[in-house]
Motif scaffolding. Sequence first.
Motif, PDB file in Angstrom:
ATOM      1  N   ARG A 130      11.202  40.437 -20.434  1.00 10.55           N
ATOM      2  CA  ARG A 130      11.660  41.145 -21.640  1.00 10.55           C
ATOM      3  C   ARG A 130      11.637  42.650 -21.425  1.00 10.55           C
ATOM      4  O   ARG A 130      12.609  43.373 -21.724  1.00 10.55           O
ATOM      5  CB  ARG A 130      10.752  40.796 -22.821  1.00 10.55           C
ATOM      6  CG  ARG A 130      11.125  41.515 -24.108  1.00 10.55           C
ATOM      7  CD  ARG A 130      10.021  41.433 -25.149  1.00 10.55           C
ATOM      8  NE  ARG A 130       8.862  42.233 -24.776  1.00 10.55           N
ATOM      9  CZ  ARG A 130       7.720  42.250 -25.475  1.00 10.55           C
ATOM     10  NH1 ARG A 130       7.580  41.496 -26.536  1.00 10.55           N
ATOM     11  NH2 ARG A 130       6.712  43.012 -25.070  1.00 10.55           N
TER      12      ARG A 130
ATOM     13  N   LYS B 267      14.986  45.206 -21.370  1.00  9.96           N
ATOM     14  CA  LYS B 267      15.174  45.491 -22.794  1.00  9.96           C
ATOM     15  C   LYS B 267      16.029  46.730 -23.071  1.00  9.96           C
ATOM     16  O   LYS B 267      16.624  46.846 -24.141  1.00  9.96           O
ATOM     17  CB  LYS B 267      13.826  45.624 -23.494  1.00  9.96           C
ATOM     18  CG  LYS B 267      13.035  46.863 -23.143  1.00  9.96           C
ATOM     19  CD  LYS B 267      11.730  46.910 -23.945  1.00  9.96           C
ATOM     20  CE  LYS B 267      10.962  48.192 -23.664  1.00  9.96           C
ATOM     21  NZ  LYS B 267       9.684  48.218 -24.432  1.00  9.96           N
TER      22      LYS B 267
ATOM     23  N   SER C  89      16.574  39.422 -22.029  1.00 11.36           N
ATOM     24  CA  SER C  89      15.410  40.079 -22.616  1.00 11.36           C
ATOM     25  C   SER C  89      15.056  39.465 -23.968  1.00 11.36           C
ATOM     26  O   SER C  89      13.890  39.170 -24.259  1.00 11.36           O
ATOM     27  CB  SER C  89      15.678  41.575 -22.772  1.00 11.36           C
ATOM     28  OG  SER C  89      14.592  42.230 -23.384  1.00 11.36           O
ATOM     29  N   LYS C  90      16.066  39.240 -24.794  1.00 13.21           N
ATOM     30  CA  LYS C  90      15.835  38.674 -26.118  1.00 13.21           C
ATOM     31  C   LYS C  90      15.343  37.229 -26.030  1.00 13.21           C
ATOM     32  O   LYS C  90      14.436  36.820 -26.766  1.00 13.21           O
ATOM     33  CB  LYS C  90      17.096  38.729 -26.970  1.00 13.21           C
ATOM     34  CG  LYS C  90      16.876  38.226 -28.403  1.00 13.21           C
ATOM     35  CD  LYS C  90      18.126  38.293 -29.238  1.00 13.21           C
ATOM     36  CE  LYS C  90      17.821  37.937 -30.703  1.00 13.21           C
ATOM     37  NZ  LYS C  90      17.106  36.663 -30.848  1.00 13.21           N
ATOM     38  N   LYS C  91      15.930  36.466 -25.114  1.00 10.15           N
ATOM     39  CA  LYS C  91      15.514  35.064 -24.987  1.00 10.15           C
ATOM     40  C   LYS C  91      14.070  34.973 -24.510  1.00 10.15           C
ATOM     41  O   LYS C  91      13.288  34.149 -25.023  1.00 10.15           O
ATOM     42  CB  LYS C  91      16.436  34.319 -24.031  1.00 10.15           C
ATOM     43  CG  LYS C  91      16.129  32.831 -23.916  1.00 10.15           C
ATOM     44  CD  LYS C  91      17.264  32.069 -23.277  1.00 10.15           C
ATOM     45  CE  LYS C  91      18.472  32.021 -24.201  1.00 10.15           C
ATOM     46  NZ  LYS C  91      19.562  31.186 -23.675  1.00 10.15           N
TER      47      LYS C  91
ATOM     48  N   ASP D 166      11.777  37.138 -25.048  1.00 12.69           N
ATOM     49  CA  ASP D 166      10.958  37.551 -26.188  1.00 12.69           C
ATOM     50  C   ASP D 166      10.807  36.407 -27.189  1.00 12.69           C
ATOM     51  O   ASP D 166       9.702  36.121 -27.673  1.00 12.69           O
ATOM     52  CB  ASP D 166      11.601  38.767 -26.850  1.00 12.69           C
ATOM     53  CG  ASP D 166      10.685  39.439 -27.847  1.00 12.69           C
ATOM     54  OD1 ASP D 166       9.506  39.641 -27.521  1.00 12.69           O
ATOM     55  OD2 ASP D 166      11.156  39.772 -28.957  1.00 12.69           O
ATOM     56  N   ASP D 167      11.896  35.733 -27.491  1.00 16.87           N
ATOM     57  CA  ASP D 167      11.847  34.619 -28.441  1.00 16.87           C
ATOM     58  C   ASP D 167      10.965  33.481 -27.923  1.00 16.87           C
ATOM     59  O   ASP D 167      10.221  32.854 -28.693  1.00 16.87           O
ATOM     60  CB  ASP D 167      13.259  34.085 -28.710  1.00 16.87           C
ATOM     61  CG  ASP D 167      14.113  35.057 -29.502  1.00 16.87           C
ATOM     62  OD1 ASP D 167      13.557  35.968 -30.147  1.00 16.87           O
ATOM     63  OD2 ASP D 167      15.357  34.914 -29.467  1.00 16.87           O
TER      64      ASP D 167
END
Length: 258
Positions: A170, A174, A185-187, A189-190
């Motif tokens: 991430r 990012k 990065s978002k995946k 983080d999720d």
Amino acid sequence: MKKILSIFLISSLFLFSCNDDDSPKGGGTPLPTNPTDPPKAYTDPEIIEMVQKDALKYFWDYAQSTSKLARERYHTDNPGQDAHVVSTGGSGFGLMTILVGIKNGYVTRTDAVSRLSTALNFLQNANRFHGAWPHWMDGNTGNVIPFSTKDNGGDLVETAFLAQGLICVREYFKNSTDATELAISKKADDLWKGIEWNWYTQGQNVLYWHWSPNYNFEMDHQLRGFDETLITYVLAAASPNYAIEKTVYTEGWARSGA
């Protein structure tokens, strides 16, 4: 003690110097083929680079073929054995190693991003148990492979090792201007934010290692220090969605100061 340490260091340097023709881009330096050649005197930076390249070699060259995650082990005499057994914790270390590979130019950023996308998509669809992944997974299907009879569900410590890698991914991407890298990065983080750390307390002031959909918390393995499970408490305390209370750490891992 000093003699033992010297033997260990010499043995380690020998192992890291050995290589074969299958190394990734910029693979390690082989030993001299002529036994009469004087041994090469490696500098500290050269030794560090060999270690970095050979660590990447395992996670890159010998990754599970479908998921692109880390295999639990690789049998040189029988590569097909355990070929699809993915290690959750090992995969976390693998994610971080690939980032080092990008930074040092051992693999191209394009190839690495493609591989990380595959790996994170796999993790998104793999078996999870209140957000935690199992110790082992089938790299083709994402289904849990039991580590033992009652260890066929979530493994919070292995998940913590994986979460470290996800957080690094991430952070690495990012601020990218590339849409694919931002999506990675978002995946990542999720995925880490979906781990239900506080559920693994059973409402008590301690974290438990395992939960099974068939056997519940029957393994009854509490995480109490001092040991490698400290990172589990650090991440559990840091979770934005499923954080533990401070007393879970102080009475659980820290054992009220004991």
